[in-house]
Design a protein around this motif. Structure first.
Motif, PDB file in Angstrom:
ATOM      1  N   HIS A  91      10.234  19.249 -28.849  1.00 25.77           N
ATOM      2  CA  HIS A  91       8.956  19.346 -29.595  1.00 25.77           C
ATOM      3  C   HIS A  91       7.858  19.913 -28.704  1.00 25.77           C
ATOM      4  O   HIS A  91       7.941  19.859 -27.488  1.00 25.77           O
ATOM      5  CB  HIS A  91       8.543  17.969 -30.130  1.00 25.77           C
ATOM      6  CG  HIS A  91       8.364  16.919 -29.086  1.00 25.77           C
ATOM      7  ND1 HIS A  91       7.142  16.600 -28.538  1.00 25.77           N
ATOM      8  CD2 HIS A  91       9.267  16.104 -28.498  1.00 25.77           C
ATOM      9  CE1 HIS A  91       7.287  15.622 -27.661  1.00 25.77           C
ATOM     10  NE2 HIS A  91       8.564  15.304 -27.599  1.00 25.77           N
ATOM     11  N   ASP A 102       6.652  16.120 -21.621  1.00 29.60           N
ATOM     12  CA  ASP A 102       7.246  15.466 -22.789  1.00 29.60           C
ATOM     13  C   ASP A 102       7.419  16.469 -23.924  1.00 29.60           C
ATOM     14  O   ASP A 102       6.453  17.029 -24.418  1.00 29.60           O
ATOM     15  CB  ASP A 102       6.325  14.310 -23.229  1.00 29.60           C
ATOM     16  CG  ASP A 102       6.842  13.596 -24.460  1.00 29.60           C
ATOM     17  OD1 ASP A 102       6.151  12.674 -24.929  1.00 29.60           O
ATOM     18  OD2 ASP A 102       7.933  13.944 -24.972  1.00 29.60           O
ATOM     19  N   GLU A 136       7.232  15.712 -33.663  1.00 20.98           N
ATOM     20  CA  GLU A 136       8.202  14.719 -33.151  1.00 20.98           C
ATOM     21  C   GLU A 136       7.462  13.427 -32.825  1.00 20.98           C
ATOM     22  O   GLU A 136       7.982  12.331 -33.013  1.00 20.98           O
ATOM     23  CB  GLU A 136       8.890  15.283 -31.904  1.00 20.98           C
ATOM     24  CG  GLU A 136       9.995  14.404 -31.364  1.00 20.98           C
ATOM     25  CD  GLU A 136       9.494  13.244 -30.535  1.00 20.98           C
ATOM     26  OE1 GLU A 136       8.341  13.297 -30.056  1.00 20.98           O
ATOM     27  OE2 GLU A 136      10.235  12.269 -30.396  1.00 20.98           O
ATOM     28  N   GLU A 137       6.238  13.518 -32.315  1.00 21.08           N
ATOM     29  CA  GLU A 137       5.604  12.334 -31.737  1.00 21.08           C
ATOM     30  C   GLU A 137       5.275  11.248 -32.760  1.00 21.08           C
ATOM     31  O   GLU A 137       5.255  10.066 -32.437  1.00 21.08           O
ATOM     32  CB  GLU A 137       4.310  12.733 -30.989  1.00 21.08           C
ATOM     33  CG  GLU A 137       4.556  13.475 -29.704  1.00 21.08           C
ATOM     34  CD  GLU A 137       5.195  12.599 -28.635  1.00 21.08           C
ATOM     35  OE1 GLU A 137       5.533  11.442 -28.916  1.00 21.08           O
ATOM     36  OE2 GLU A 137       5.401  13.092 -27.517  1.00 21.08           O
ATOM     37  N   GLN A 200      11.271   9.486 -19.245  1.00 20.82           N
ATOM     38  CA  GLN A 200      10.119   8.701 -19.719  1.00 20.82           C
ATOM     39  C   GLN A 200      10.263   7.218 -19.376  1.00 20.82           C
ATOM     40  O   GLN A 200       9.598   6.371 -19.962  1.00 20.82           O
ATOM     41  CB  GLN A 200       9.910   8.880 -21.233  1.00 20.82           C
ATOM     42  CG  GLN A 200       9.674  10.354 -21.627  1.00 20.82           C
ATOM     43  CD  GLN A 200       9.423  10.529 -23.102  1.00 20.82           C
ATOM     44  OE1 GLN A 200      10.325  10.307 -23.919  1.00 20.82           O
ATOM     45  NE2 GLN A 200       8.227  10.953 -23.464  1.00 20.82           N
ATOM     46  N   HIS A 390       3.801   9.613 -21.853  1.00 24.69           N
ATOM     47  CA  HIS A 390       2.757   9.253 -22.839  1.00 24.69           C
ATOM     48  C   HIS A 390       1.513   8.828 -22.078  1.00 24.69           C
ATOM     49  O   HIS A 390       0.831   7.871 -22.402  1.00 24.69           O
ATOM     50  CB  HIS A 390       3.220   8.147 -23.806  1.00 24.69           C
ATOM     51  CG  HIS A 390       4.169   8.657 -24.846  1.00 24.69           C
ATOM     52  ND1 HIS A 390       4.544   7.944 -25.950  1.00 24.69           N
ATOM     53  CD2 HIS A 390       4.826   9.833 -24.942  1.00 24.69           C
ATOM     54  CE1 HIS A 390       5.373   8.657 -26.696  1.00 24.69           C
ATOM     55  NE2 HIS A 390       5.581   9.816 -26.097  1.00 24.69           N
TER      56      HIS A 390
END
Ligand code: HGY
Ligand code: MN
Ligand code: MN
Length: 418
Positions: A91, A102, A136-137, A200, A390
């Motif tokens: 993404h 990310d 995606e998030e 992550q 994140h």
């Protein structure tokens, strides 16, 4: 170069510096003061990132197509274009305080594979496609992984396009506004799929492993909750008479954390979003909206956590004399086992390239989770610094970034023949 190995037996490698430079150039789109990015789904910045990706892919000889959920497919032709493609990607949208790697690392890692195949003049039997999966998030539009979910037939197109942000703007409207409301139908045959992503989490870095061979992903459930009490004056209202919605939410936040701890070591439980109304310092809150996110690698445990959360919310509402105006599960998928042959391709690539590696379960959700429902799929992880993501400080070393790109290249090469 290893003297006893003839040059042609040395596995080809990507251009790590070019991949790093592409990541850093992309990170300028939506760059934030602390070194991260904010490219929320379907904003102008998301559009700018998509446009840059598409330009780079065209320069690398790819054709671009866009489906009705705005998923962008960059296609490198093969010798036989009637064959189903090998697909990679991830993404381009980020969290509000997201990092430079990310998602976008898997997108630009796929582009680097294309660029490297071009450098080496390698023609593959099958076409290869690099994909940007929309939203995606699940940050601006909930739930997560909506567009890969529609592609995989988990959600209807109508459901996907109707997801709305806090201002009531829908994905369909925003796709049209940024020029990515594509005409391609949803879903198509895929021979094999690989997604490259930072872990992550802290495991790979802590163990000194360069590659995560991702064989599974934990399941997750997302809820939206509204507690309704009664707004009243913070001064004259006696404590016993209060119906304080924020007090109820506070007790649920403690409950959710406890449910996570009770199912250690793998459970995760988070309240990440809260909206307090009227949010005035001398008014007892009358209404609170908040979210709950619970995860576990075993579906039965996830179901047990679900039960405890629901029971706890009801009990707390009663204790605080609040109405549970809403307790809705808006997202659920069971734990995913990735395709054994694809996982073996990833492990074999790491071994062939001499990278330390270990099997790992993904704590985060990824588009690969939904892709795995319609195609043989696996993921490749590389470490991130301190396991942080994140977060604007999200970071990775150029060596890790290059290693993941090399493993992706060879995992794909292992599946591109007829
Ligand atoms: O929530 C997740 O796991 C992903 O970042 N969407
Ligand atoms: Mn991601
Ligand atoms: Mn993410």
């Amino acid at each position: 170069m290893n003297a006893q190995l003839k040059p042609e037996t040395q596995p080809i490698r990507i251009n790590g510096q070019r991949l790093w430079d592409s990541l850093m150039e992309m990170a300028r789109i939506g760059a934030t003061p602390k070194g991260g990015v904010c490219r929320l789904a379907l904003t102008d910045l998301d559009r700018d990132g998509r446009d840059l990706f598409a330009r780079w892919c065209k320069e690398a000889g790819c054709s671009i197509s866009v489906d009705k959920m705005g998923n962008v497919f960059a296609r490198r032709p093969g010798k036989d274009n009637s064959l189903a493609p090998v697909v990679t990607g991830s993404h381009a949208d980020s969290q509000p305080t997201g990092g430079r790697f990310d998602g976008i690392y898997g997108v630009l890692g796929g582009l680097e594979v294309i660029r490297s195949l071009n450098d080496h003049g390698i023609e593959t039997d099958r076409p290869i496609e690099v994909v940007i999966w929309t939203n995606e998030e699940g940050s601006r539009f909930a739930p997560a992984m909506v567009a890969s979910g529609v592609f995989a037939g988990v959600f209807t197109l109508e459901y996907g396009l109707s997801r709305a942000d806090v201002d009531g703007k829908t994905m369909g409207e925003e796709l049209a506004r940024i020029g990515y409301a594509g005409d391609q139908p949803m879903g198509k045959p895929i021979h094999a799929a690989f997604e490259l992503h930072i872990e992550q989490g802290p495991i790979l870095e802590a163990e000194g492993k360069t590659i995560g061979v991702v064989h599974a992903a934990q399941g997750q459930r997302w809820y939206e909750v509204v507690f309704t009490g009664q707004e009243s004056h913070a001064g004259p209202t006696p404590m016993p008479r209060r119906r304080d919605a924020l007090l109820g939410a506070a007790r649920v936040i403690e409950l959710v954390n406890r449910v996570g701890l009770e199912h250690a070591p793998y459970a995760c439980a988070t309240v990440g979003m809260i909206q307090n109304h009227p949010n005035s310092r001398n008014v007892i809150p009358g209404r609170v909206f908040f979210t709950i996110d619970i995860r576990h690698p075993e579906d039965a445990v996830l179901a047990e956590m679900d039960r405890k959360v629901r029971e706890g919310v009801a009990r707390i509402a009663e204790q605080t004399r609040l109405e549970v105006t809403r307790l809705e599960q808006i997202f659920y998928y069971a734990p995913i086992a990735f395709d054994k042959a694809c996982v073996d391709s990833v492990r074999a690539a790491a071994e062939r390239l001499g990278y330390s590696h270990r099997e790992i379960v993904s704590g985060a959700g990824h588009d690969a989770c939904y892709l795995s429902k319609v195609a043989p799929t696996a993921m490749i992880f590389v470490p991130c610094v301190d396991g942080i993501s994140h977060n604007e400080v999200e970071d990775a070393t150029p060596e890790w970034i290059e290693a993941g790109g090399n493993v992706l290249l060879h995992a794909i090469l292992g599946r591109v023949d007829r």
